[in-house]
Design a protein around this motif. Structure first.
Motif, PDB file in Angstrom:
ATOM      1  N   ALA A 185       0.852  -1.183   0.000  1.00  0.00           N
ATOM      2  CA  ALA A 185       0.000   0.000   0.000  1.00  0.00           C
ATOM      3  C   ALA A 185       0.887   1.231   0.000  1.00  0.00           C
ATOM      4  O   ALA A 185       1.964   1.239   0.615  1.00  0.00           O
ATOM      5  N   VAL A 186       0.448   2.249  -0.713  1.00  0.00           N
ATOM      6  CA  VAL A 186       1.053   3.578  -0.638  1.00  0.00           C
ATOM      7  C   VAL A 186       0.088   4.418   0.187  1.00  0.00           C
ATOM      8  O   VAL A 186      -1.084   4.555  -0.171  1.00  0.00           O
ATOM      9  N   VAL A 187       0.569   4.934   1.309  1.00  0.00           N
ATOM     10  CA  VAL A 187      -0.315   5.678   2.201  1.00  0.00           C
ATOM     11  C   VAL A 187      -0.138   7.179   1.991  1.00  0.00           C
ATOM     12  O   VAL A 187       0.948   7.657   1.663  1.00  0.00           O
ATOM     13  N   ALA A 188      -1.230   7.892   2.177  1.00  0.00           N
ATOM     14  CA  ALA A 188      -1.221   9.346   1.991  1.00  0.00           C
ATOM     15  C   ALA A 188      -0.516  10.030   3.155  1.00  0.00           C
ATOM     16  O   ALA A 188      -0.455   9.492   4.266  1.00  0.00           O
ATOM     17  N   PRO A 189       0.037  11.225   2.923  1.00  0.00           N
ATOM     18  CA  PRO A 189       0.624  11.981   4.043  1.00  0.00           C
ATOM     19  C   PRO A 189      -0.415  12.219   5.138  1.00  0.00           C
ATOM     20  O   PRO A 189      -1.627  12.292   4.878  1.00  0.00           O
ATOM     21  N   LEU A 190       0.068  12.326   6.357  1.00  0.00           N
ATOM     22  CA  LEU A 190      -0.803  12.576   7.507  1.00  0.00           C
ATOM     23  C   LEU A 190      -0.266  13.788   8.262  1.00  0.00           C
ATOM     24  O   LEU A 190       0.895  13.804   8.670  1.00  0.00           O
ATOM     25  N   ASP A 191      -1.102  14.786   8.393  1.00  0.00           N
ATOM     26  CA  ASP A 191      -0.707  16.028   9.062  1.00  0.00           C
ATOM     27  C   ASP A 191       0.556  16.615   8.439  1.00  0.00           C
ATOM     28  O   ASP A 191       1.444  17.137   9.138  1.00  0.00           O
ATOM     29  N   GLY A 192       0.650  16.485   7.110  1.00  0.00           N
ATOM     30  CA  GLY A 192       1.770  17.051   6.383  1.00  0.00           C
ATOM     31  C   GLY A 192       3.057  16.263   6.471  1.00  0.00           C
ATOM     32  O   GLY A 192       4.099  16.721   5.988  1.00  0.00           O
ATOM     33  N   LYS A 193       3.015  15.068   7.055  1.00  0.00           N
ATOM     34  CA  LYS A 193       4.218  14.255   7.216  1.00  0.00           C
ATOM     35  C   LYS A 193       4.097  12.949   6.438  1.00  0.00           C
ATOM     36  O   LYS A 193       2.985  12.465   6.177  1.00  0.00           O
ATOM     37  N   LEU A 194       5.256  12.368   6.065  1.00  0.00           N
ATOM     38  CA  LEU A 194       5.303  11.098   5.372  1.00  0.00           C
ATOM     39  C   LEU A 194       5.563   9.970   6.369  1.00  0.00           C
ATOM     40  O   LEU A 194       6.222  10.164   7.399  1.00  0.00           O
ATOM     41  N   LEU A 195       5.081   8.779   6.042  1.00  0.00           N
ATOM     42  CA  LEU A 195       5.063   7.666   6.977  1.00  0.00           C
ATOM     43  C   LEU A 195       6.421   7.368   7.601  1.00  0.00           C
ATOM     44  O   LEU A 195       6.565   7.341   8.826  1.00  0.00           O
ATOM     45  N   THR A 196       7.431   7.089   6.771  1.00  0.00           N
ATOM     46  CA  THR A 196       8.694   6.650   7.359  1.00  0.00           C
ATOM     47  C   THR A 196       9.484   7.788   8.004  1.00  0.00           C
ATOM     48  O   THR A 196      10.410   7.530   8.769  1.00  0.00           O
ATOM     49  N   ASP A 197       9.106   9.036   7.727  1.00  0.00           N
ATOM     50  CA  ASP A 197       9.686  10.140   8.489  1.00  0.00           C
ATOM     51  C   ASP A 197       9.185  10.117   9.924  1.00  0.00           C
ATOM     52  O   ASP A 197       9.845  10.637  10.833  1.00  0.00           O
ATOM     53  N   VAL A 198       8.031   9.499  10.131  1.00  0.00           N
ATOM     54  CA  VAL A 198       7.425   9.432  11.466  1.00  0.00           C
ATOM     55  C   VAL A 198       7.834   8.156  12.196  1.00  0.00           C
ATOM     56  O   VAL A 198       8.229   8.196  13.365  1.00  0.00           O
ATOM     57  N   VAL A 199       7.743   6.990  11.525  1.00  0.00           N
ATOM     58  CA  VAL A 199       7.962   5.714  12.218  1.00  0.00           C
ATOM     59  C   VAL A 199       9.225   4.980  11.802  1.00  0.00           C
ATOM     60  O   VAL A 199       9.579   3.972  12.403  1.00  0.00           O
ATOM     61  N   GLY A 200       9.916   5.462  10.776  1.00  0.00           N
ATOM     62  CA  GLY A 200      11.064   4.736  10.248  1.00  0.00           C
ATOM     63  C   GLY A 200      10.621   3.660   9.272  1.00  0.00           C
ATOM     64  O   GLY A 200       9.428   3.409   9.093  1.00  0.00           O
ATOM     65  N   GLY A 201      11.586   3.026   8.638  1.00  0.00           N
ATOM     66  CA  GLY A 201      11.278   1.968   7.671  1.00  0.00           C
ATOM     67  C   GLY A 201      12.261   0.821   7.821  1.00  0.00           C
ATOM     68  O   GLY A 201      13.453   1.028   8.050  1.00  0.00           O
ATOM     69  N   GLN A 202      11.753  -0.399   7.700  1.00  0.00           N
ATOM     70  CA  GLN A 202      12.625  -1.560   7.726  1.00  0.00           C
ATOM     71  C   GLN A 202      13.260  -1.759   6.357  1.00  0.00           C
ATOM     72  O   GLN A 202      12.750  -1.291   5.338  1.00  0.00           O
ATOM     73  N   GLY A 203      14.363  -2.498   6.322  1.00  0.00           N
ATOM     74  CA  GLY A 203      14.987  -2.848   5.058  1.00  0.00           C
ATOM     75  C   GLY A 203      14.264  -3.994   4.385  1.00  0.00           C
ATOM     76  O   GLY A 203      13.292  -4.535   4.898  1.00  0.00           O
TER      77      GLY A 203
END
Length: 338
Positions: A214-232
């Motif tokens: 899934a590609v998720v939409a920005p939330l409150d002007g932020k992108l997902l992995t900027d908020v929670v990080g991303g696994q490899g």
């Protein structure tokens, strides 16, 4: 109540004599609000969601509805077998995690390995990158699991194919809730702008290719992995690997409120699929949860190399996850480029 219907797709008569397998999907009893149907193209394996439907999904998934998304029944899949086509191999490829470096684990020491299913108490990045997936399926609410990954768009979630599309229909009201616990969404409810799957799952629900994104939409002007990080991620890694699996099982004896892990040495399925197999007692709701190679318990980071997919009825304590070959890699590339 009536459970999710049975699916039969076995082209070879011989396979009809074999036992079925169980896909790990859960469903609840809440109705789908009107007007939430996505625009889909089954030929390309992509479903697009309008801005209005995204907002509707975000509002639909209240804490009460997330808690109420308990399983009615498990999907029974008699093979989902497409002539024995093995996943196309390619060059071994890895993508590094992008989780924050200051997200460390707890000081409890090394956890049990192998482990057939227990609550994850190690902390680390995985408690934020992994989460529950909620969606509506045939008028019912349902839950799966998923995980945020390193991606060019910083907005890609990897899950199972049947967690985005099942029985010819793309799911609606699709949201990802990283770090879910106790009906809470500590990092927000991230709505899908697109859901995708492999061509083989989209066309015929071949269990060898049960991978979704899934590609998720920005939330409150932020992108997902900027908020929670991303696994490899890792593709074309071969078999017989040391792996960790995670998810939010919601069928008995679990209730969807605990973050569960399994770990062990995997091997290749010798029955109906070309999947990895691992001893694991997770149940419905854990579908789509990540399997990691090179997993570091101290930091909670690793390389996503498969997802929870199905179990054979006669092996209730063994989980199977699809091989991440060229098609899974192409799916990831398509998602991160969206």
């Amino acid at each position: 109540m009536r459970g999710i219907p049975r699916v039969t797709r076995i082209p070879r008569p011989l396979l009809g004599a074999l036992v079925g397998v169980t896909a790990l999907l859960t469903a609840g009893a809440l109705a789908t609000p009107a007007g939430a149907a996505p625009r889909s193209d089954n030929r390309t394996g992509v479903s697009s969601v309008s801005a209005g439907a995204q907002q509707q999904a975000r509002e639909f998934w209240t804490s009460e509805r997330m808690r109420a998304a308990t399983p009615l029944d498990l999907v029974t899949v008699n093979g989902h077998y497409d002539g024995g086509s093995a996943p196309l191999k390619g060059k071994a490829t890895t993508i590094a995690p992008s989780a924050p470096v200051n997200r460390t684990g707890s000081d409890i020491g090394v956890l049990a390995f192998p482990n057939g299913g227990g609550q994850w108490t190690g902390g680390g990045a995985v408690v934020s990158t992994a989460g529950r997936v909620f969606f509506s399926y045939q008028g019912r609410t349902a839950s799966c699991s998923g995980n945020a990954v390193t991606s060019a768009n910083k907005s890609t979630v990897i899950t199972a194919g049947h967690c985005v599309k099942l029985e010819g229909a793309w799911h609606t009201n699709w949201v990802f809730v990283p770090g879910y616990h106790d009906g809470q969404a500590p990092h927000g409810r991230w709505t899908a702008s697109k859901t995708l799957s492999t061509p083989q799952w989209t066309a015929s629900e071949d269990i060898n290719y049960d991978v979704g994104a899934a590609v998720v939409a920005p939330l409150d002007g932020k992108l997902l992995t900027d908020v929670v990080g991303g696994q490899g991620l890792a593709f074309n890694t071969g078999y017989n690997l040391r792996m960790y699996a995670f998810g939010f099982p919601a069928a008995a004896p679990y209730n969807g409120e605990k973050f569960i892990y399994c770990s062990g040495n995997t091997n290749r399925d010798f029955l109906l699929s070309n999947d990895h197999g691992m001893n694991c007692n997770m149940t419905g709701g854990s579908s789509g949860g990540p399997w990691f190679t090179q997993f570091n318990e101290a930091t909670g980071t690793g390389l996503l190399s498969s997802v929870n997919s199905f179990k054979y009825n006669f092996l209730p304590n063994r989980m199977y996850g699809p091989y991440f070959g060229a098609d899974a890699q192409n799916l990831y590339q398509a998602a991160q480029a969206s």
